[in-house]
Design an enzyme around this catalytic site. Structure first.
Site, PDB file in Angstrom:
ATOM      1  N   SER A 240       0.831  -1.195   0.000  1.00 32.58           N
ATOM      2  CA  SER A 240       0.000   0.000   0.000  1.00 32.58           C
ATOM      3  C   SER A 240       0.876   1.260   0.000  1.00 32.58           C
ATOM      4  O   SER A 240       1.708   1.419  -0.877  1.00 32.58           O
ATOM      5  CB  SER A 240      -0.954  -0.060   1.197  1.00 32.58           C
ATOM      6  OG  SER A 240      -2.007   0.849   1.036  1.00 32.58           O
ATOM      7  N   ASP A 468      -8.869  -3.932  -6.114  1.00 30.30           N
ATOM      8  CA  ASP A 468      -8.343  -3.399  -4.856  1.00 30.30           C
ATOM      9  C   ASP A 468      -9.092  -2.116  -4.506  1.00 30.30           C
ATOM     10  O   ASP A 468      -9.176  -1.197  -5.321  1.00 30.30           O
ATOM     11  CB  ASP A 468      -6.844  -3.112  -5.014  1.00 30.30           C
ATOM     12  CG  ASP A 468      -6.152  -2.791  -3.697  1.00 30.30           C
ATOM     13  OD1 ASP A 468      -6.704  -2.010  -2.896  1.00 30.30           O
ATOM     14  OD2 ASP A 468      -5.046  -3.312  -3.473  1.00 30.30           O
ATOM     15  N   HIS A 496      -7.374  -5.840  -0.664  1.00 30.13           N
ATOM     16  CA  HIS A 496      -6.252  -4.911  -0.718  1.00 30.13           C
ATOM     17  C   HIS A 496      -4.942  -5.661  -0.594  1.00 30.13           C
ATOM     18  O   HIS A 496      -4.695  -6.332   0.399  1.00 30.13           O
ATOM     19  CB  HIS A 496      -6.406  -3.900   0.415  1.00 30.13           C
ATOM     20  CG  HIS A 496      -5.378  -2.815   0.417  1.00 30.13           C
ATOM     21  ND1 HIS A 496      -4.906  -2.228  -0.736  1.00 30.13           N
ATOM     22  CD2 HIS A 496      -4.712  -2.206   1.446  1.00 30.13           C
ATOM     23  CE1 HIS A 496      -4.014  -1.302  -0.423  1.00 30.13           C
ATOM     24  NE2 HIS A 496      -3.878  -1.281   0.886  1.00 30.13           N
TER      25      HIS A 496
END
Length: 526
Positions: A240, A468, A496
Site C-alpha cells: 500500500s 483493490d 487490498h
C-alpha cells in the site's frame, strides 16, 4: 469518518476479520531535491531529483556508523533496538535527532542467510514493528523467513518512533463522529472547525517533528537502516503506502536498491485530489463486489436485487443514521452516518470480512450499532480503554506534508462533490469532504506529484490487484510504467494487496524473486 487517503494492508487484526488498513500519499519532490543535495528546501518540481551520492556525507557518517543494541522486546523470537537519525536531513549537523524503533526476527534456516528483508505495512502511519510481530515475522512464507532476517521500523512520527500526537481519546471520539456529508452551511462550519481543532492539536503536541515526517525523510531513514544492518543493498517488501516509500527509496538510491516488491502500488504522479477521487472509485468497485456477493446470500440485509438496488439501500440507511443514530452500548458514541461509513469501508479491505460486514449491517438495521462501531474502531486503532494509536495523526501529518491540499476550502469541495459522487454514489460525498483535512494543516507541504523512475535500479516487482479498494489497479499500472525497471505482476481478485493472501500463483512468483532473484515474466497474471 476520516478516511482521507488512509491505506493500509492486510496483516494484523481488524476485529475478527484479520485486516490492517492503509493510507496513501505522494512524496515531495521539493523536499526530495533538498535531501539529495543536503541543502535548504526549495520550490516543488514535477520531475525527478538527482539520486543521493553512494557514500554518505561527513555529517551523516556517524549515523551510518552507529551500532544497534538489540534486546528482547516482549514477543518471543523478536529483538528490538533504537536507531538515531537526523531530525532534518538538510541540516544533519544541527544536533537534533529523532529516535526510531527497529525490530527483527533472525533467519530461522535452513539455507544460507540472504541478509535482511525490511517490510512496511503502509499507512502512512502503520506500525512496522506491530506488523512484523503480528504478521510478517510469523506469517510470511517459511522459506522466506528461513533465509532472511525479518526486519521492520516504525517510520518517523509513527508509534514508537518520535510519534505525532494530536488529540486526547475523548476528543478523538468526538472527531470521528463529525458529520462528513454536511447538508448546510452550519454543518460545513462544524466540519471545518473539527479539522482545525485536529490540526491545532497536532501543532501543539508535535511541533518539533511535524515538519519532518515526509516520505522522503522516511526513505532516507530506510537507507540509514540498511547501512546500520550491514546490508550492501536494501531488500524490501512494501504494501500500500509502503510501495510509495519503496519507490521513493529506489529513486533516491538506485544503486543501493536490491530486490524490491511493491504490493498494492500507488501512482506518485497523481495529485491529492486525483488520489482521493481514484480511491473513492476503488471503494465503489469493492463495494459492488461485496454487493453482488451479499445479494446471493439469504441473510443479506440489503436485499436480493442488483448492485444498484443494494447500493441504494445502503445509501438510504446512511441517511437514516444521519438523522437518527442507533445505540451501540456506549452512550457517548451512538452509530451515526460517519462511524457507520467508516465501519463499512474497513470491512471492504478484505473479502474475508464480508460475512462480518453483513452481520454488522443487519444488527445496525435492527437497532444495534455495536458491530459497525467495532469495525470503525479497528480502522481507527481505538483501544478498549478509549485511547487511540497514533495512526490517524501520523497519517495526516505525512499526507499533508507530502502534497498540497486537495481543496482549499468548503466551496472547492462543494464544486467537486458531483465528480466524487460519479466515482461512487455510495461514498463520494463523504470522501470529498474528508479530503478537506489538509487545508488547515500547520506545516506547509514540501512536495508535489511527480514521476519516480529509479533509473539504474535492478528489476522492481510492482503488484496490482484488479479490484483493490484502497489502491486501484491503475495505480500499479502507472507506477510499473514509470519505474525504469518496473515489472507488473497482476492479481485478478478482490481485497487490498495480494502477497500472502491465498494466491499460490502470486506467492510463488514473489518468493522466487526474493529467494532467487528471478523476476516474474512481463505481463504475468494470476
Amino acid at each position: 469518518m476520516d478516511t482521507s487517503r488512509l491505506l493500509r494492508t492486510t496483516g494484523t487484526v481488524l476485529a475478527a476479520a484479520g485486516l490492517l488498513l492503509s493510507g496513501c500519499t505522494t512524496s515531495g519532490s521539493a523536499q526530495r531535491a533538498s535531501a539529495s543535495a543536503g541543502g535548504a528546501t526549495g520550490s516543488g518540481a514535477a520531475h525527478a531529483a538527482p539520486a543521493v551520492p553512494e557514500e554518505p556525507s561527513a555529517a551523516l557518517r556517524p549515523y551510518y556508523a552507529q551500532k544497534l543494541r538489540w534486546r528482547e522486546c516482549g514477543v518471543p523470537g523478536f529483538e528490538c533496538a533504537t536507531m538515531k537519525a537526523p531530525l532534518d536531513y538538510a541540516h544533519p549537523s544541527s544536533g537534533q535527532d529523532v529516535e526510531l524503533a527497529v525490530a527483527r526476527k533472525k533467519a530461522t534456516g535452513p539455507g544460507k542467510r540472504l541478509g535482511s528483508l525490511v517490510v512496511n505495512p503502509g499507512g502512512p502511519g502503520g506500525s512496522g514493528i506491530g506488523y512484523l510481530q503480528a504478521y510478517a515475522g510469523i506469517g510470511y512464507p517459511a522459506q522466506v523467513r528461513a533465509r532472511y532476517d525479518m526486519v521492520s521500523i516504525d517510520p518517523r512520527g509513527v508509534a514508537r518512533s518520535s510519534p505525532v500526537e494530536c488529540l486526547t481519546g475523548p476528543r478523538m471520539d468526538a472527531y470521528t463522529q463529525v458529520d462528513q456529508t454536511p447538508d448546510d452551511a452550519a454543518e460545513q462550519a462544524k466540519l471545518v472547525e473539527a479539522f482545525k481543532e485536529f490540526a491545532a492539536g497536532c501543532q501543539e503536541r508535535s511541533r518539533r517533528v511535524l515538519p519532518h515526517v515526509s516520505t522522503v525523510e522516511a526513505a532516507r531513514d530506510l537507507d540509514l537502516l540498511r547501512g546500520v544492518l550491514g546490508d550492501e543493498k536494501l531488500t524490501y517488501v512494501g504494501a500500500s503506502y509502503g510501495t510509495l516509500l519503496g519507490a521513493t527509496y529506489a529513486d533516491l538510491f538506485p544503486g543501493r536498491a536490491g530486490r524490491l516488491v511493491l504490493d498494492g502500488a500507488m501512482d506518485p504522479t497523481r495529485s491529492a485530489i486525483d488520489l482521493n477521487r481514484d480511491q473513492t472509485a476503488g471503494f465503489e468497485t469493492a463495494f459492488r463486489s461485496f454487493a453482488r456477493d451479499c445479494a446471493k446470500q439469504a441473510e443479506c440485509p440489503l436485499g436480493r436485487g442488483n448492485t444498484d438496488q443494494v447500493a441504494q439501500r445502503l445509501r438510504d440507511f446512511f441517511r437514516t443514521l444521519d438523522a437518527k443514530p442507533v445505540p451501540t452500548g456506549e452512550p457517548a458514541r451512538p452509530l451515526g452516518e460517519a462511524l457507520a461509513t467508516t465501519g463499512v469501508i474497513a470491512a471492504l479491505y478484505d473479502e474475508s470480512a464480508w460475512p462480518q460486514l453483513r452481520e454488522a449491517i443487519t444488527q445496525a438495521m435492527d437497532g444495534d450499532g455495536a458491530g459497525l462501531l467495532s469495525l470503525a474502531d479497528s480502522y481507527y486503532e481505538r483501544e478498549p480503554d478509549g485511547s487511540y494509536a497514533n495512526l490517524m495523526y501520523a497519517n495526516a501529518a505525512v499526507n499533508c506534508l507530502d502534497q498540497p491540499p486537495a481543496f482549499t476550502g468548503p466551496a472547492a469541495v462543494t464544486a467537486a462533490v458531483p465528480s466524487f459522487e460519479k466515482a461512487s454514489p455510495v461514498f463520494g460525498a463523504g470522501f470529498a469532504w474528508a479530503s478537506l483535512n489538509c487545508a488547515y494543516w500547520p506545516a506547509k507541504a514540501t512536495g508535489t506529484a511527480h514521476r519516480l523512475e529509479a533509473k539504474g535500479a535492478p528489476p522492481i516487482v510492482v503488484v496490482g490487484t484488479t479490484r483493490d479498494p484502497a489502491t486501484p489497479y491503475k495505480w500499479a499500472q502507472g507506477l510499473a510504467g514509470q519505474l525504469d525497471s518496473g515489472v507488473l505482476l497482476t492479481y485478478d481478485g478482490d481485497g487490498h494487496t495480494a502477497y500472502g493472501r491465498g494466491s499460490d500463483c502470486i506467492d510463488t512468483a514473489i518468493n522466487r524473486y526474493l529467494l532467487e532473484g528471478t523476476t516474474p515474466a512481463a505481463g504475468k497474471k494470476c
